[in-house]
Design an enzyme around this catalytic site. Structure first.
Site, short mmCIF file in Angstrom:
data_model
loop_
_atom_site.label_atom_id
_atom_site.label_comp_id
_atom_site.label_asym_id
_atom_site.label_seq_id
_atom_site.Cartn_x
_atom_site.Cartn_y
_atom_site.Cartn_z
N HIS A 181 63.82 73.12 53.62
CA HIS A 181 64.21 73.66 54.92
C HIS A 181 64.11 75.18 54.93
O HIS A 181 64.25 75.85 53.91
CB HIS A 181 65.61 73.19 55.33
CG HIS A 181 66.73 73.58 54.43
ND1 HIS A 181 67.32 74.81 54.48
CD2 HIS A 181 67.39 72.89 53.46
CE1 HIS A 181 68.32 74.86 53.59
NE2 HIS A 181 68.36 73.71 52.95
N ASP A 193 65.88 77.23 57.21
CA ASP A 193 67.09 77.92 57.66
C ASP A 193 68.04 78.16 56.50
O ASP A 193 68.00 77.47 55.48
CB ASP A 193 67.78 77.13 58.77
CG ASP A 193 68.10 75.69 58.37
OD1 ASP A 193 67.28 75.08 57.66
OD2 ASP A 193 69.17 75.18 58.75
N ASP A 232 69.56 78.28 47.98
CA ASP A 232 69.53 77.20 48.98
C ASP A 232 68.81 77.65 50.24
O ASP A 232 69.43 78.19 51.14
CB ASP A 232 70.96 76.78 49.30
CG ASP A 232 71.05 75.60 50.24
OD1 ASP A 232 70.03 74.93 50.44
OD2 ASP A 232 72.15 75.37 50.78
N GLU A 243 68.14 72.30 59.12
CA GLU A 243 68.74 71.35 58.17
C GLU A 243 70.23 71.61 57.99
O GLU A 243 71.02 70.68 57.84
CB GLU A 243 68.01 71.44 56.82
CG GLU A 243 68.42 70.37 55.82
CD GLU A 243 69.64 70.72 54.97
OE1 GLU A 243 70.16 69.85 54.27
OE2 GLU A 243 70.07 71.91 55.00
N GLU A 244 70.61 72.89 57.99
CA GLU A 244 72.01 73.23 57.71
C GLU A 244 72.95 72.73 58.79
O GLU A 244 74.12 72.47 58.53
CB GLU A 244 72.16 74.75 57.55
CG GLU A 244 71.45 75.34 56.33
CD GLU A 244 72.09 74.93 55.01
OE1 GLU A 244 73.08 74.17 55.01
OE2 GLU A 244 71.60 75.39 53.96
N GLU A 267 65.89 70.71 47.26
CA GLU A 267 67.23 71.30 47.29
C GLU A 267 67.63 71.76 45.89
O GLU A 267 67.15 71.23 44.90
CB GLU A 267 68.25 70.29 47.81
CG GLU A 267 68.10 69.92 49.28
CD GLU A 267 68.75 70.93 50.21
OE1 GLU A 267 69.23 71.98 49.72
OE2 GLU A 267 68.77 70.66 51.42
N HIS A 273 75.58 78.29 49.56
CA HIS A 273 76.43 78.87 50.60
C HIS A 273 77.42 79.88 50.06
O HIS A 273 78.33 80.30 50.78
CB HIS A 273 77.19 77.77 51.37
CG HIS A 273 76.31 76.76 52.01
ND1 HIS A 273 76.79 75.77 52.84
CD2 HIS A 273 74.97 76.55 51.96
CE1 HIS A 273 75.80 75.01 53.26
NE2 HIS A 273 74.68 75.46 52.72
#
Length: 383
Positions: free
Chosen positions: A72, A74, A105, A139-140, A165, A356
């Site tokens: 992803h 984002d 990530d 995706e997030e 991931e 995150h």
């Protein structure tokens, strides 16, 4: 054969981290990758999802098997940037670690996949089958990008899928689904000294929360890999001031589902409880599903997992284990029509525990090694 120098590989990751794609602006990432692929004769297609958000799909080779690779574009917000020791949008190397928002990530995984595909194409080493690169948006929050690609048929002919991931130390072959609900209760405002002139919206909502907690959770139902369904009420709002009967109250829930207790059943239970409460005089409960991503279950016994374990041992000195995860990936959408034996896994540079976080990082050597690992994996599966 390596097309890129080590510095060029780092520069690509640096460029991607510099693009502020916090829950939006993925189009800039897609355009960067499209230009990069074009420099090496690889055609790619931007697939619009909304007016401002897009996916990118590129492909090399021809025929089957079709190996799907995905990441992803984002990232989550860096939060208060003053808490970072480096600029979150400037890739910074310290002590063998590459710091930046998305370094872990998952722009390192995205970059590693793109570079691996280009190097496979340039070396003419892919003599059988195809590789389909799918960079997703959103995706997030919600998985809109992978949902769009699934609906447009990009997964129909794919024979194996890896989502890059951050999970360098373990291979994830199944994961829970994720459901978000917003439950709103409508009442009628009045003075708190005269509650009979109104209707307190909090009262039926409180009953709803209590019943959902009691009736949806069921420890007797479990998946041997993923465990039990998990449900939490995480936000409650109601009332404006202490001496007024609240007209509106709302609660939000997150549910992590399992194949034995999945999306449709949980939604039906929420609606059933709301309907029963609404039979009471003046109760008006409304249930809204704000996100619905199904669980992903594969048996983890595919040839792809075996190849990845062998390569993990080769590159990192230890064979990675296999697990199911409580987290959610784009696999929730991509695997909607695939069976338990479908070769799927989540495996990429970085650590799940770093996702995150402030001062997010990926180990430099791990990022670089995964590029070669991906090339070997694709060739081994497509042989």
């Amino acid at each position: 054969m390596s097309v890129f120098t080590e510095q060029q590989k780092l520069t690509i990751l640096e460029d991607l981290v510099a693009i502020n794609s916090v829950n939006e602006n993925e189009i800039e990432v897609a355009e960067y990758l499209k230009k990069l692929f074009a420099e090496y004769g690889i055609d790619s297609t931007i697939v619009p999802v909304t007016e401002t958000r897009v996916n990118l799909v590129a492909e090399i080779g021809s025929g089957s098997p079709v190996f799907g690779i995905s990441g992803h574009m984002d990232v989550v917000s860096p939060g208060d940037v003053s808490n970072w020791s480096t600029d979150p949008f400037v890739l910074t190397e310290k002590d063998g670690k590459l710091y930046g928002r998305g370094a872990n990530d998952m722009k390192s995984g995205l970059a590693a996949l793109a570079i691996a595909m280009i190097e496979l194409k340039e070396s003419n080493s892919l003599t059988k089958g195809s590789v389909r690169f799918m960079a997703t948006t959103g995706e997030e929050v919600g998985g809109a990008g992978s949902k769009k690609l699934y609906e447009e048929g990009y997964m129909d002919d794919i024979d194996a899928l890896i989502v890059a991931e951050p999970s360098q130390d373990v291979i994830v072959y199944s994961h829970k689904g994720s459901l978000n609900f917003k439950v709103t209760s409508k009442g009628q405002e009045a003075h708190s000294a005269m509650p009979h002139l109104g209707y307190n919206a909090i009262d039926p909502l409180a009953e709803f929360i209590t019943r959902v907690n009691a009736e949806v959770r069921d420890p007797s139902r479990s998946n041997e890999t993923l465990g039990e369904l998990i449900m939490n009420c995480t936000i409650v709002q109601g009332g404006q001031q202490v001496n007024s009967i609240p007209e509106v109250a709302a609660a939000e829930f997150n549910v992590r589902t399992i194949p034995e207790y999945d999306t449709e059943e949980v939604i039906a239970k929420f609606n059933e409880i709301a309907e029963e409460i609404n039979k009471q005089k003046d109760a008006k409960i409304h249930v809204e599903v704000t996100m619905a991503l199904p669980s992903v279950f594969t048996d983890g016994k595919s040839e792809l997992v075996e190849i990845a374990q062998d390569l993990g041992e080769k590159y990192f000195g230890e064979k990675p284990g296999t697990i199911g995860s409580p987290g959610v990936t784009d696999g929730s959408n991509f695997l909607r029509s695939k069976g338990d034996e479908f070769p799927f896994m989540m495996f990429g540079p970085g650590l799940t525990k770093m996702a995150h976080k402030i001062d997010e990082y990926v180990h430099k050597d791990v990022y670089l090694k995964f590029i070669d690992l991906y090339k070997e994996m694709i060739l081994a599966f497509n042989q």
